[in-house]
Design a protein around this motif. Structure first.
Motif, PDB file in Angstrom:
ATOM      1  N   THR A  49       0.824  -1.209   0.000  1.00  0.00           N
ATOM      2  CA  THR A  49       0.000   0.000   0.000  1.00  0.00           C
ATOM      3  C   THR A  49       0.860   1.263   0.000  1.00  0.00           C
ATOM      4  OG1 THR A  49      -0.237  -0.034   2.422  1.00  0.00           O
ATOM      5  CG2 THR A  49      -1.962  -1.103   1.129  1.00  0.00           C
ATOM      6  N   MET A  50       2.031   1.198   0.617  1.00  0.00           N
ATOM      7  CA  MET A  50       2.939   2.344   0.555  1.00  0.00           C
ATOM      8  C   MET A  50       3.542   2.482  -0.839  1.00  0.00           C
ATOM      9  SD  MET A  50       4.878   2.626   4.256  1.00  0.00           S
ATOM     10  CE  MET A  50       5.604   0.977   4.273  1.00  0.00           C
ATOM     11  N   ALA A  51       3.885   1.358  -1.457  1.00  0.00           N
ATOM     12  CA  ALA A  51       4.411   1.403  -2.825  1.00  0.00           C
ATOM     13  C   ALA A  51       3.365   1.944  -3.801  1.00  0.00           C
ATOM     14  CB  ALA A  51       4.851   0.010  -3.261  1.00  0.00           C
ATOM     15  N   GLY A  52       2.084   1.753  -3.455  1.00  0.00           N
ATOM     16  CA  GLY A  52       1.005   2.222  -4.316  1.00  0.00           C
ATOM     17  C   GLY A  52       0.454   3.579  -3.925  1.00  0.00           C
ATOM     18  N   ALA A  53       1.164   4.289  -3.043  1.00  0.00           N
ATOM     19  CA  ALA A  53       0.777   5.637  -2.617  1.00  0.00           C
ATOM     20  C   ALA A  53      -0.586   5.668  -1.930  1.00  0.00           C
ATOM     21  CB  ALA A  53       0.795   6.612  -3.794  1.00  0.00           C
ATOM     22  N   LEU A  54      -0.997   4.546  -1.343  1.00  0.00           N
ATOM     23  CA  LEU A  54      -2.233   4.495  -0.564  1.00  0.00           C
ATOM     24  C   LEU A  54      -1.983   4.874   0.895  1.00  0.00           C
ATOM     25  CD1 LEU A  54      -3.695   1.197  -2.032  1.00  0.00           C
ATOM     26  CD2 LEU A  54      -4.726   3.467  -2.250  1.00  0.00           C
ATOM     27  N   GLN A  55      -0.733   4.673   1.339  1.00  0.00           N
ATOM     28  CA  GLN A  55      -0.310   5.096   2.668  1.00  0.00           C
ATOM     29  C   GLN A  55       1.056   5.754   2.541  1.00  0.00           C
ATOM     30  OE1 GLN A  55      -1.158   2.636   6.307  1.00  0.00           O
ATOM     31  NE2 GLN A  55      -1.070   0.958   4.848  1.00  0.00           N
ATOM     32  N   THR A  56       1.347   6.664   3.449  1.00  0.00           N
ATOM     33  CA  THR A  56       2.683   7.249   3.499  1.00  0.00           C
ATOM     34  C   THR A  56       3.461   6.612   4.647  1.00  0.00           C
ATOM     35  OG1 THR A  56       1.785   9.042   4.856  1.00  0.00           O
ATOM     36  CG2 THR A  56       2.003   9.459   2.497  1.00  0.00           C
ATOM     37  N   PRO A  57       4.774   6.575   4.549  1.00  0.00           N
ATOM     38  CA  PRO A  57       5.569   5.938   5.604  1.00  0.00           C
ATOM     39  C   PRO A  57       5.596   6.773   6.880  1.00  0.00           C
ATOM     40  CG  PRO A  57       7.013   6.922   3.957  1.00  0.00           C
ATOM     41  CD  PRO A  57       5.614   7.038   3.425  1.00  0.00           C
ATOM     42  N   SER A  58       5.853   6.115   7.998  1.00  0.00           N
ATOM     43  CA  SER A  58       6.060   6.827   9.259  1.00  0.00           C
ATOM     44  C   SER A  58       7.396   7.544   9.237  1.00  0.00           C
ATOM     45  CB  SER A  58       6.010   5.843  10.431  1.00  0.00           C
ATOM     46  OG  SER A  58       4.761   5.186  10.472  1.00  0.00           O
ATOM     47  N   ASP A  59       8.349   6.945   8.555  1.00  0.00           N
ATOM     48  CA  ASP A  59       9.674   7.550   8.411  1.00  0.00           C
ATOM     49  C   ASP A  59      10.280   7.053   7.110  1.00  0.00           C
ATOM     50  OD1 ASP A  59      11.802   9.125   9.042  1.00  0.00           O
ATOM     51  OD2 ASP A  59      12.601   7.835  10.632  1.00  0.00           O
ATOM     52  N   GLY A  60      11.256   7.795   6.590  1.00  0.00           N
ATOM     53  CA  GLY A  60      11.913   7.388   5.359  1.00  0.00           C
ATOM     54  C   GLY A  60      11.282   8.038   4.132  1.00  0.00           C
ATOM     55  N   GLU A  61      11.807   7.677   2.973  1.00  0.00           N
ATOM     56  CA  GLU A  61      11.369   8.290   1.718  1.00  0.00           C
ATOM     57  C   GLU A  61      11.058   7.229   0.666  1.00  0.00           C
ATOM     58  OE1 GLU A  61       9.754  10.567  -0.318  1.00  0.00           O
ATOM     59  OE2 GLU A  61      11.005  11.913   0.874  1.00  0.00           O
ATOM     60  N   ILE A  62       9.952   7.430  -0.044  1.00  0.00           N
ATOM     61  CA  ILE A  62       9.570   6.570  -1.167  1.00  0.00           C
ATOM     62  C   ILE A  62       9.579   7.420  -2.431  1.00  0.00           C
ATOM     63  CG2 ILE A  62       7.754   5.149  -2.200  1.00  0.00           C
ATOM     64  CD1 ILE A  62       6.772   4.564   0.654  1.00  0.00           C
ATOM     65  N   THR A  63      10.215   6.897  -3.476  1.00  0.00           N
ATOM     66  CA  THR A  63      10.275   7.587  -4.761  1.00  0.00           C
ATOM     67  C   THR A  63       9.618   6.714  -5.820  1.00  0.00           C
ATOM     68  OG1 THR A  63      12.360   8.639  -4.133  1.00  0.00           O
ATOM     69  CG2 THR A  63      11.781   8.681  -6.468  1.00  0.00           C
ATOM     70  N   PHE A  87      -3.255  -1.301 -10.256  1.00  0.00           N
ATOM     71  CA  PHE A  87      -3.514  -2.269  -9.193  1.00  0.00           C
ATOM     72  C   PHE A  87      -4.219  -3.505  -9.745  1.00  0.00           C
ATOM     73  CE2 PHE A  87      -3.376   1.782  -6.874  1.00  0.00           C
ATOM     74  CZ  PHE A  87      -2.534   1.462  -5.823  1.00  0.00           C
ATOM     75  N   ILE A  88      -3.766  -4.691  -9.312  1.00  0.00           N
ATOM     76  CA  ILE A  88      -4.462  -5.943  -9.590  1.00  0.00           C
ATOM     77  C   ILE A  88      -4.711  -6.605  -8.242  1.00  0.00           C
ATOM     78  CG2 ILE A  88      -4.413  -8.175 -10.772  1.00  0.00           C
ATOM     79  CD1 ILE A  88      -2.303  -6.994 -12.658  1.00  0.00           C
ATOM     80  N   LEU A  89      -5.981  -6.769  -7.903  1.00  0.00           N
ATOM     81  CA  LEU A  89      -6.345  -7.264  -6.581  1.00  0.00           C
ATOM     82  C   LEU A  89      -6.833  -8.701  -6.649  1.00  0.00           C
ATOM     83  CD1 LEU A  89      -8.284  -4.084  -5.414  1.00  0.00           C
ATOM     84  CD2 LEU A  89      -5.855  -4.598  -5.118  1.00  0.00           C
ATOM     85  N   GLN A  90      -6.843  -9.360  -5.479  1.00  0.00           N
ATOM     86  CA  GLN A  90      -7.319 -10.749  -5.403  1.00  0.00           C
ATOM     87  C   GLN A  90      -8.752 -10.851  -5.917  1.00  0.00           C
ATOM     88  OE1 GLN A  90      -6.818 -12.556  -1.563  1.00  0.00           O
ATOM     89  NE2 GLN A  90      -8.357 -14.105  -1.940  1.00  0.00           N
ATOM     90  N   ALA A  91      -9.602  -9.927  -5.464  1.00  0.00           N
ATOM     91  CA  ALA A  91     -10.942  -9.810  -6.025  1.00  0.00           C
ATOM     92  C   ALA A  91     -10.835  -8.753  -7.118  1.00  0.00           C
ATOM     93  CB  ALA A  91     -11.934  -9.385  -4.955  1.00  0.00           C
ATOM     94  N   SER A  92     -10.917  -9.168  -8.362  1.00  0.00           N
ATOM     95  CA  SER A  92     -10.636  -8.261  -9.479  1.00  0.00           C
ATOM     96  C   SER A  92     -11.424  -6.967  -9.346  1.00  0.00           C
ATOM     97  CB  SER A  92     -10.975  -8.937 -10.810  1.00  0.00           C
ATOM     98  OG  SER A  92     -12.346  -9.217 -10.886  1.00  0.00           O
ATOM     99  N   ASN A  93     -10.727  -5.850  -9.569  1.00  0.00           N
ATOM    100  CA  ASN A  93     -11.351  -4.538  -9.363  1.00  0.00           C
ATOM    101  C   ASN A  93     -12.141  -4.098 -10.598  1.00  0.00           C
ATOM    102  OD1 ASN A  93      -8.918  -4.332 -10.773  1.00  0.00           O
ATOM    103  ND2 ASN A  93      -8.561  -2.229 -10.128  1.00  0.00           N
ATOM    104  N   LEU A  94     -13.072  -4.946 -11.002  1.00  0.00           N
ATOM    105  CA  LEU A  94     -13.952  -4.626 -12.121  1.00  0.00           C
ATOM    106  C   LEU A  94     -15.278  -4.102 -11.575  1.00  0.00           C
ATOM    107  CD1 LEU A  94     -13.375  -7.804 -14.346  1.00  0.00           C
ATOM    108  CD2 LEU A  94     -12.236  -5.589 -14.535  1.00  0.00           C
ATOM    109  N   VAL A  95     -15.808  -3.067 -12.213  1.00  0.00           N
ATOM    110  CA  VAL A  95     -17.089  -2.507 -11.801  1.00  0.00           C
ATOM    111  C   VAL A  95     -18.183  -3.501 -12.192  1.00  0.00           C
ATOM    112  CG1 VAL A  95     -18.673  -0.562 -12.023  1.00  0.00           C
ATOM    113  CG2 VAL A  95     -16.191  -0.180 -12.171  1.00  0.00           C
ATOM    114  N   PRO A  96     -18.964  -4.007 -11.241  1.00  0.00           N
ATOM    115  CA  PRO A  96     -19.872  -5.133 -11.526  1.00  0.00           C
ATOM    116  C   PRO A  96     -20.978  -4.838 -12.541  1.00  0.00           C
ATOM    117  CG  PRO A  96     -20.249  -4.263  -9.320  1.00  0.00           C
ATOM    118  CD  PRO A  96     -18.984  -3.633  -9.817  1.00  0.00           C
ATOM    119  N   PHE A  97     -21.380  -3.572 -12.661  1.00  0.00           N
ATOM    120  CA  PHE A  97     -22.496  -3.250 -13.555  1.00  0.00           C
ATOM    121  C   PHE A  97     -22.034  -2.721 -14.923  1.00  0.00           C
ATOM    122  CE2 PHE A  97     -21.804   0.227 -10.532  1.00  0.00           C
ATOM    123  CZ  PHE A  97     -21.529   1.282 -11.380  1.00  0.00           C
ATOM    124  N   LEU A  98     -20.732  -2.813 -15.205  1.00  0.00           N
ATOM    125  CA  LEU A  98     -20.212  -2.417 -16.509  1.00  0.00           C
ATOM    126  C   LEU A  98     -19.645  -3.640 -17.224  1.00  0.00           C
ATOM    127  CD1 LEU A  98     -18.217   0.857 -15.665  1.00  0.00           C
ATOM    128  CD2 LEU A  98     -20.524   0.673 -16.619  1.00  0.00           C
TER     129      LEU A  98
END
Length: 221
Positions: A49-63, A87-98
Motif C-alpha cells: 500500500t505504501m508502494a502504491g501511494a495508498l499510505q505514506t511511511p512513518s519515516d523514510g522516503e519513497i520515490t 492495481f491488480i487485486l485478489q478480487a478483481s477490481n472490475l465494476v460489476p455493472f459495466l
C-alpha cells in the motif's frame, strides 16, 4: 522506478506500537518482475500500500518514477495513483455493472494518456478476451476476470503494477497462466511489477524474490 529509503511504518494499538514495516531500503527498475512472499501479518500488504501511494511511511522516503511521495498531500497522492500505478487485486477490481469493454471507456474519461485502441485490441487478442468484451464481470470465469484485471491495470500506462494475491482464487493452471501473462506484459511494456503472494510456485517466474517476516524485508533470490 520504485525506491524505498529507510522506510518504516508503525501503528498505534492502544498503549502499544506495532512496527508493521521495519527499516526497509530497496530499489526496482523498469522491466523488473518481482515477488514478495511471507506469512499473513508479516507486513507485505502494508508495504504494497505504501508502494502504491495508498499510505505514506512513518519515516523514510519513497520515490515513484522519479518523484518523492512521502510528504505529498492526499490530493497529490491520488494523482500519483491514477497516473503511475496499476492495481491488480485478489478480487478483481472490475465494476460489476459495466461490461468488460465499458470498464475501459470509463477509465478513458478519467485519464487522457491511456493505451491506444490498437494496443488494447492487441491485448484482447493475446489474452483471449474478445469473446467476453460485452459481458458483465458476473458472467465470466475467474480466470477471465483476472486477465481483464491485468488489461485494466495496464490500460492507463502506469509505471508500476502492484498485484496483491492475484491468483489466490485460481486453480494451478489458471494461476500460472495469469503470472506468465503478467510477466510477458511487464517485459514488453517495460513496467515494474510487484506480486505479493503466498504461492511460492509463482516465484520461479520472477527476476527477484523478497521475503517479509515480522516487518523485516529481505531479498532471498
Amino acid at each position: 522506478m520504485l525506491k524505498f529509503e529507510n522506510v518504516t511504518k508503525t501503528f498505534n494499538d492502544g498503549s502499544s506500537t506495532i512496527e508493521a514495516v521495519k527499516d526497509t531500503s530497496f530499489s526496482l527498475e523498469a522491466g523488473e518482475f518481482v515477488a514478495i512472499i511471507g506469512p499473513s501479518g508479516s507486513g507485505k500488504s502494508t508495504l504494497l500500500t505504501m508502494a502504491g501511494a495508498l499510505q505514506t511511511p512513518s519515516d523514510g522516503e519513497i520515490t515513484i518514477d522519479g518523484e518523492k511521495i512521502s510528504q505529498l498531500s492526499q490530493k497529490q497522492l491520488s494523482k500519483i495513483r491514477l497516473s503511475k500505478i496499476g492495481f491488480i487485486l485478489q478480487a478483481s477490481n472490475l465494476v460489476p455493472f459495466l461490461t468488460v469493454e465499458e470498464q475501459f471507456k470509463l477509465l478513458k474519461k478519467k485519464k487522457d494518456d491511456v493505451m491506444s485502441d490498437e494496443s488494447l485490441n492487441a491485448l484482447y487478442d493475446q489474452l483471449k478476451l474478445n469473446d467476453i468484451k460485452n459481458q458483465l464481470p458476473g458472467e465470466i470465469s475467474g480466470g477471465q476476470k483476472q486477465r481483464a484485471a491485468i488489461v485494466k491495470a495496464l490500460y492507463t500506462n502506469p509505471a508500476i503494477i502492484l498485484a496483491d494475491e492475484p491468483t489466490a482464487s485460481l486453480d494451478t493452471e489458471n494461476a500460472l497462466s495469469v503470472v506468465k501473462i503478467l510477466k510477458e506484459q511487464t517485459k514488453a511494456q517495460n513496467k515494474t511489477c510487484i506480486i505479493v503472494t503466498h504461492d511460492e510456485r509463482l516465484t520461479e517466474y520472477c527476476d527477484k524474490v523478497f521475503k517479509m517476516t515480522d516487518g523485516v524485508f529481505e531479498e532471498i533470490t
